[in-house]
Write a protein that holds these residues in place. Structure first.
Motif, PDB file in Angstrom:
ATOM      1  N   ALA A  90      48.070  30.891 105.312  1.00 21.64           N
ATOM      2  CA  ALA A  90      46.928  31.634 105.325  1.00 21.64           C
ATOM      3  C   ALA A  90      47.404  33.103 103.616  1.00 21.64           C
ATOM      4  CB  ALA A  90      46.263  32.875 105.775  1.00 21.64           C
ATOM      5  N   VAL A  91      48.196  33.051 103.745  1.00 20.29           N
ATOM      6  CA  VAL A  91      49.125  33.658 103.086  1.00 20.29           C
ATOM      7  C   VAL A  91      49.114  32.267 101.017  1.00 20.29           C
ATOM      8  CG1 VAL A  91      50.857  34.932 101.259  1.00 20.29           C
ATOM      9  CG2 VAL A  91      49.904  35.776 103.684  1.00 20.29           C
ATOM     10  N   ALA A  92      49.382  31.754 101.633  1.00 18.13           N
ATOM     11  CA  ALA A  92      49.656  31.088 100.437  1.00 18.13           C
ATOM     12  C   ALA A  92      48.313  30.168 100.231  1.00 18.13           C
ATOM     13  CB  ALA A  92      50.357  29.613 101.050  1.00 18.13           C
ATOM     14  N   ILE A  93      47.372  29.887 100.675  1.00 14.94           N
ATOM     15  CA  ILE A  93      46.052  29.979 100.937  1.00 14.94           C
ATOM     16  C   ILE A  93      45.648  30.337  99.935  1.00 14.94           C
ATOM     17  CG2 ILE A  93      43.538  28.892 101.711  1.00 14.94           C
ATOM     18  CD1 ILE A  93      45.769  26.608 102.011  1.00 14.94           C
ATOM     19  N   LYS A  94      45.520  31.467 100.446  1.00  9.63           N
ATOM     20  CA  LYS A  94      44.870  32.575  99.574  1.00  9.63           C
ATOM     21  C   LYS A  94      45.528  33.077  98.634  1.00  9.63           C
ATOM     22  CE  LYS A  94      42.370  36.278 102.232  1.00  9.63           C
ATOM     23  NZ  LYS A  94      41.365  36.312 101.231  1.00  9.63           N
ATOM     24  N   ALA A  95      46.988  32.607  98.031  1.00  5.59           N
ATOM     25  CA  ALA A  95      47.454  32.797  96.419  1.00  5.59           C
ATOM     26  C   ALA A  95      46.700  31.927  96.034  1.00  5.59           C
ATOM     27  CB  ALA A  95      48.604  32.794  97.197  1.00  5.59           C
ATOM     28  N   LEU A  96      46.284  30.533  96.223  1.00  3.62           N
ATOM     29  CA  LEU A  96      45.926  29.974  95.675  1.00  3.62           C
ATOM     30  C   LEU A  96      44.847  29.637  95.198  1.00  3.62           C
ATOM     31  CD1 LEU A  96      46.141  26.607  95.001  1.00  3.62           C
ATOM     32  CD2 LEU A  96      45.112  25.996  97.177  1.00  3.62           C
ATOM     33  N   ALA A  97      43.460  30.201  96.672  1.00  3.57           N
ATOM     34  CA  ALA A  97      42.270  30.336  95.651  1.00  3.57           C
ATOM     35  C   ALA A  97      42.329  31.288  94.278  1.00  3.57           C
ATOM     36  CB  ALA A  97      41.815  31.584  97.242  1.00  3.57           C
ATOM     37  N   HIS A  98      43.755  32.529  94.508  1.00  2.00           N
ATOM     38  CA  HIS A  98      43.283  33.665  93.615  1.00  2.00           C
ATOM     39  C   HIS A  98      43.519  32.841  92.881  1.00  2.00           C
ATOM     40  CE1 HIS A  98      45.363  36.511  91.584  1.00  2.00           C
ATOM     41  NE2 HIS A  98      44.939  37.124  91.863  1.00  2.00           N
ATOM     42  N   TRP A  99      44.694  32.090  92.037  1.00  2.00           N
ATOM     43  CA  TRP A  99      45.300  31.118  91.526  1.00  2.00           C
ATOM     44  C   TRP A  99      43.901  30.091  90.910  1.00  2.00           C
ATOM     45  CZ3 TRP A  99      45.906  26.013  90.414  1.00  2.00           C
ATOM     46  CH2 TRP A  99      47.013  25.384  89.159  1.00  2.00           C
ATOM     47  N   ILE A 100      43.366  29.597  91.675  1.00  2.63           N
ATOM     48  CA  ILE A 100      42.102  28.590  91.443  1.00  2.63           C
ATOM     49  C   ILE A 100      40.985  29.423  90.833  1.00  2.63           C
ATOM     50  CG2 ILE A 100      40.757  27.091  91.918  1.00  2.63           C
ATOM     51  CD1 ILE A 100      42.189  25.984  93.942  1.00  2.63           C
ATOM     52  N   THR A 101      40.781  30.707  90.558  1.00  2.00           N
ATOM     53  CA  THR A 101      40.173  32.214  90.741  1.00  2.00           C
ATOM     54  C   THR A 101      40.536  32.351  88.908  1.00  2.00           C
ATOM     55  OG1 THR A 101      40.284  32.750  92.300  1.00  2.00           O
ATOM     56  CG2 THR A 101      38.130  32.254  92.610  1.00  2.00           C
ATOM     57  N   THR A 102      41.594  33.025  89.400  1.00  2.00           N
ATOM     58  CA  THR A 102      41.916  33.770  87.898  1.00  2.00           C
ATOM     59  C   THR A 102      42.672  32.990  87.341  1.00  2.00           C
ATOM     60  OG1 THR A 102      41.873  35.344  89.737  1.00  2.00           O
ATOM     61  CG2 THR A 102      43.595  35.976  87.156  1.00  2.00           C
ATOM     62  N   GLY A 103      44.153  31.722  87.321  1.00  2.00           N
ATOM     63  CA  GLY A 103      45.437  31.517  86.950  1.00  2.00           C
ATOM     64  C   GLY A 103      44.846  29.972  86.169  1.00  2.00           C
ATOM     65  N   LEU A 104      43.546  29.722  86.684  1.00  2.79           N
ATOM     66  CA  LEU A 104      43.380  28.393  86.192  1.00  2.79           C
ATOM     67  C   LEU A 104      42.410  28.592  85.358  1.00  2.79           C
ATOM     68  CD1 LEU A 104      44.075  25.228  85.951  1.00  2.79           C
ATOM     69  CD2 LEU A 104      41.971  25.171  87.966  1.00  2.79           C
ATOM     70  N   LEU A 106      42.719  31.359  83.134  1.00  2.00           N
ATOM     71  CA  LEU A 106      43.886  31.425  82.418  1.00  2.00           C
ATOM     72  C   LEU A 106      43.974  30.330  80.880  1.00  2.00           C
ATOM     73  CD1 LEU A 106      45.371  34.817  83.433  1.00  2.00           C
ATOM     74  CD2 LEU A 106      43.228  34.640  81.488  1.00  2.00           C
ATOM     75  N   VAL A 107      44.702  29.611  82.306  1.00  2.00           N
ATOM     76  CA  VAL A 107      45.891  28.106  81.446  1.00  2.00           C
ATOM     77  C   VAL A 107      44.512  27.622  80.455  1.00  2.00           C
ATOM     78  CG1 VAL A 107      46.595  26.358  81.859  1.00  2.00           C
ATOM     79  CG2 VAL A 107      46.801  28.205  84.001  1.00  2.00           C
ATOM     80  N   LEU A 108      42.960  27.389  81.407  1.00  2.00           N
ATOM     81  CA  LEU A 108      42.303  26.487  80.184  1.00  2.00           C
ATOM     82  C   LEU A 108      41.528  27.146  78.944  1.00  2.00           C
ATOM     83  CD1 LEU A 108      40.068  24.808  83.810  1.00  2.00           C
ATOM     84  CD2 LEU A 108      41.910  23.739  82.228  1.00  2.00           C
ATOM     85  N   ALA A 109      41.415  28.433  79.041  1.00  2.00           N
ATOM     86  CA  ALA A 109      41.459  29.348  77.758  1.00  2.00           C
ATOM     87  C   ALA A 109      42.075  29.626  76.313  1.00  2.00           C
ATOM     88  CB  ALA A 109      40.892  30.139  78.668  1.00  2.00           C
ATOM     89  N   ALA A 110      43.496  29.117  78.094  1.00  3.51           N
ATOM     90  CA  ALA A 110      45.033  30.018  76.654  1.00  3.51           C
ATOM     91  C   ALA A 110      44.728  29.306  75.281  1.00  3.51           C
ATOM     92  CB  ALA A 110      45.773  29.785  77.005  1.00  3.51           C
ATOM     93  N   PRO A 111      44.139  27.853  74.815  1.00  4.45           N
ATOM     94  CA  PRO A 111      44.234  27.597  73.212  1.00  4.45           C
ATOM     95  C   PRO A 111      43.427  27.998  72.721  1.00  4.45           C
ATOM     96  CG  PRO A 111      44.231  25.989  74.720  1.00  4.45           C
ATOM     97  CD  PRO A 111      43.858  27.107  76.261  1.00  4.45           C
ATOM     98  N   LEU A 112      42.442  28.239  73.139  1.00  3.38           N
ATOM     99  CA  LEU A 112      41.051  28.907  72.307  1.00  3.38           C
ATOM    100  C   LEU A 112      41.597  30.290  72.192  1.00  3.38           C
ATOM    101  CD1 LEU A 112      38.422  28.303  71.930  1.00  3.38           C
ATOM    102  CD2 LEU A 112      37.673  29.788  73.704  1.00  3.38           C
ATOM    103  N   PHE A 113      42.106  31.165  72.817  1.00  4.89           N
ATOM    104  CA  PHE A 113      43.421  32.292  72.523  1.00  4.89           C
ATOM    105  C   PHE A 113      44.568  32.224  71.204  1.00  4.89           C
ATOM    106  CE2 PHE A 113      41.674  33.806  76.762  1.00  4.89           C
ATOM    107  CZ  PHE A 113      39.661  34.145  76.416  1.00  4.89           C
ATOM    108  N   GLY A 114      45.122  30.976  72.130  1.00  9.19           N
ATOM    109  CA  GLY A 114      46.052  30.943  71.048  1.00  9.19           C
ATOM    110  C   GLY A 114      45.110  30.450  69.659  1.00  9.19           C
ATOM    111  N   VAL A 115      44.271  29.984  69.140  1.00  7.53           N
ATOM    112  CA  VAL A 115      43.729  30.349  67.867  1.00  7.53           C
ATOM    113  C   VAL A 115      43.337  31.585  67.169  1.00  7.53           C
ATOM    114  CG1 VAL A 115      41.728  29.025  66.193  1.00  7.53           C
ATOM    115  CG2 VAL A 115      42.660  28.027  67.828  1.00  7.53           C
ATOM    116  N   LEU A 116      43.326  31.972  68.270  1.00 11.18           N
ATOM    117  CA  LEU A 116      42.910  33.257  67.499  1.00 11.18           C
ATOM    118  C   LEU A 116      44.225  34.298  67.321  1.00 11.18           C
ATOM    119  CD1 LEU A 116      40.208  34.505  70.084  1.00 11.18           C
ATOM    120  CD2 LEU A 116      39.985  33.766  68.487  1.00 11.18           C
TER     121      LEU A 116
END
Lengths: 218, 241
Positions: A90-104, A106-116
């Protein structure tokens, strides 16, 4: 487990607030740094990898206390603990859910902020790759911190105090990968270290986090 | 007769009651001798009189690391065997360790200013000590935040285990990140002579003194914790009656 994942994701999306907040925070941070450092390309480019990584860290930190707090309040965490599924899962799944909603995001948006932040284009793929490898470890360690502080009324500040030191190795290697990518230097060593840390964290931390949760649910 | 006998708080109190004066005496004797003797040593031909700070710096740094290891062992003993004295000893040790880390950092800064020309440098050793200090702070804060003493002992125990792994990991990650100014180990079993005997013996004395000083403070603080726990139990009984 899949049911738990979809439930957590649905809650995150529909309850609002948590989902895009991390990225918005990341955007504000990337916009604030040039005001502090100056708009000069020569001043921004060298610090960009570090700023982007620190920003990702802080953005990830924002939503950590939500991993368990809401479920603890309404009692569904007790149900999860007594469910046939091991609490570690359950802990691992909750961490995964957190990653999908927060980490992912960030990963996708990072190049945009890299340009900034005038990050050299050569470093872009490495920034994305290092975040992709590193952010799961951030979510998992965050779940551990959240499990430690779940019973506390004002655990937010304590949570960041406990979790941020644990983020140091990931930050070091993540920023190093991006920096080396910008310079075109050899990249394999930090990449391997980063991946190793993430894999070890994903394998071992669920046990520590579940142990902490069991204590808090006693 | 095994060491676990002293896991019984009553036995522990009785034993430490007899032991404490000796430990305190030894701590005062050795640390004062070490530091004063160190102060009377001749100046180093390159570093001048600043070298004398070593007699505070090195023992404090050594204890800063050793105290964390002691907390790790005590936490393991608590998690595995559930001896309350062990958990309380870990709790009692943390602030001492934090102060030792702070002493090592502060004396290092005072020493670094004349020698390296800077108070602070992001050198691997300095950085890992700062990180160690952060871990101490987090550990103490978690103890302070949780009300139920058994849960607090459990959670800080888990934090100590995870923190140990990450403190070690950070130590080597930092090495990767920046090569530094700080010299390597001054005292080493393998490499033989690194340091003149003139400095070596007072340094050993000061190290023994700091070890005993920690032991003395630890015993005092653990006894306080045990008494505080007894007091809480008495108050709880009063409330129920």
């Amino acid at each position: 487990m899949l049911a738990l994942l979809t439930r957590d994701l649905r809650l995150a999306v529909r309850a609002g607030g948590g989902f895009g907040l991390g990225v918005a925070f990341f955007l504000i941070l990337s916009a604030l740094v040039p005001f502090g450092v100056g708009p000069d390309r020569a001043a921004l480019a060298p610090v960009a990898p570090g700023i982007l990584w620190v920003g990702a860290l802080l953005a990830c930190l924002l939503s950590l206390d939500r991993i368990f707090a809401l479920d603890h309040e309404d009692g569904s965490l007790d149900l999860l603990a007594t469910a046939p599924m091991p609490l570690e899962g359950a802990v691992a799944i909750k961490a995964l859910a957190h990653w999908i909603t927060t980490g992912l995001p960030l990963v996708l948006a990072a190049p945009l902020f890299g340009v900034l932040l005038q990050l050299p284009p050569a470093a872009m793929p490495w920034l994305v790759l290092s975040l992709l490898i590193g952010t799961p470890a951030l979510s998992m360690l965050g779940a551990f911190g959240a499990a430690l502080t779940v019973g506390l009324r004002r655990g937010g500040l304590l949570l960041s105090l406990l979790v941020l030191p644990l983020y140091i190795p990931t930050l070091i290697f993540g920023a190093e990968i991006t920096r080396r990518g910008a310079e075109g230097a050899a990249i394999v060593t930090p990449l391997v270290f980063q991946a190793g840390i993430t894999l070890a964290v994903l394998a071992l931390i669920p046990f520590a986090a579940a142990a902490a949760l069991r204590v808090n649910l006693r | 007769m095994s060491i676990w006998e002293y896991a019984n708080p009553v036995r522990f109190m009785r034993m430490t009651d007899r032991l404490l004066p000796w430990v305190v005496g030894g701590a005062v004797l050795f640390s004062v001798t070490g530091v004063v003797w160190g102060f009377l040593t001749p100046d180093d031909f390159r570093q001048g009189s600043t070298v004398k700070i070593v007699f505070l710096h090195v023992p404090a740094a050594m204890m800063a690391i050793n105290i964390w290891v002691m907390m790790l062992v005590a936490s393991l003993v608590w998690i595995i065997r559930r001896h309350h004295v062990s958990a309380l000893a870990a709790k009692a040790a943390a602030p001492i360790g934090a102060v030792m880390t702070l002493i090592a950092l502060a004396t290092g800064a005072l020493w670094g200013q004349p020698m390296w020309g800077t108070w602070w440098e992001w050198d691997p050793r300095l950085t890992s000590f700062l990180i160690l200090f952060l871990f101490y702070i987090g550990y103490i804060a978690l103890w302070a935040a949780i009300e139920d003493p058994d849960s607090a002992a459990d959670l800080t125990g888990v934090l100590c285990l995870v923190g140990s792994v990450f403190a070690l990991l950070s130590r080597y990650a930092v090495l990767f990140w920046n090569q530094g100014l700080h010299q390597g180990a001054s005292l080493s079993v393998q490499s033989g002579e690194r340091m003149s005997h003139v400095y070596r013996y007072p340094l050993y004395t000061a190290m023994v003194g700091f070890g005993l000083l920690f032991l003395a403070l630890l015993i005092i603080r653990t006894r306080t914790e045990i008494r505080r726990r007894r007091l809480a139990a008495l108050q709880a009984r009063e409330m129920r009656a």
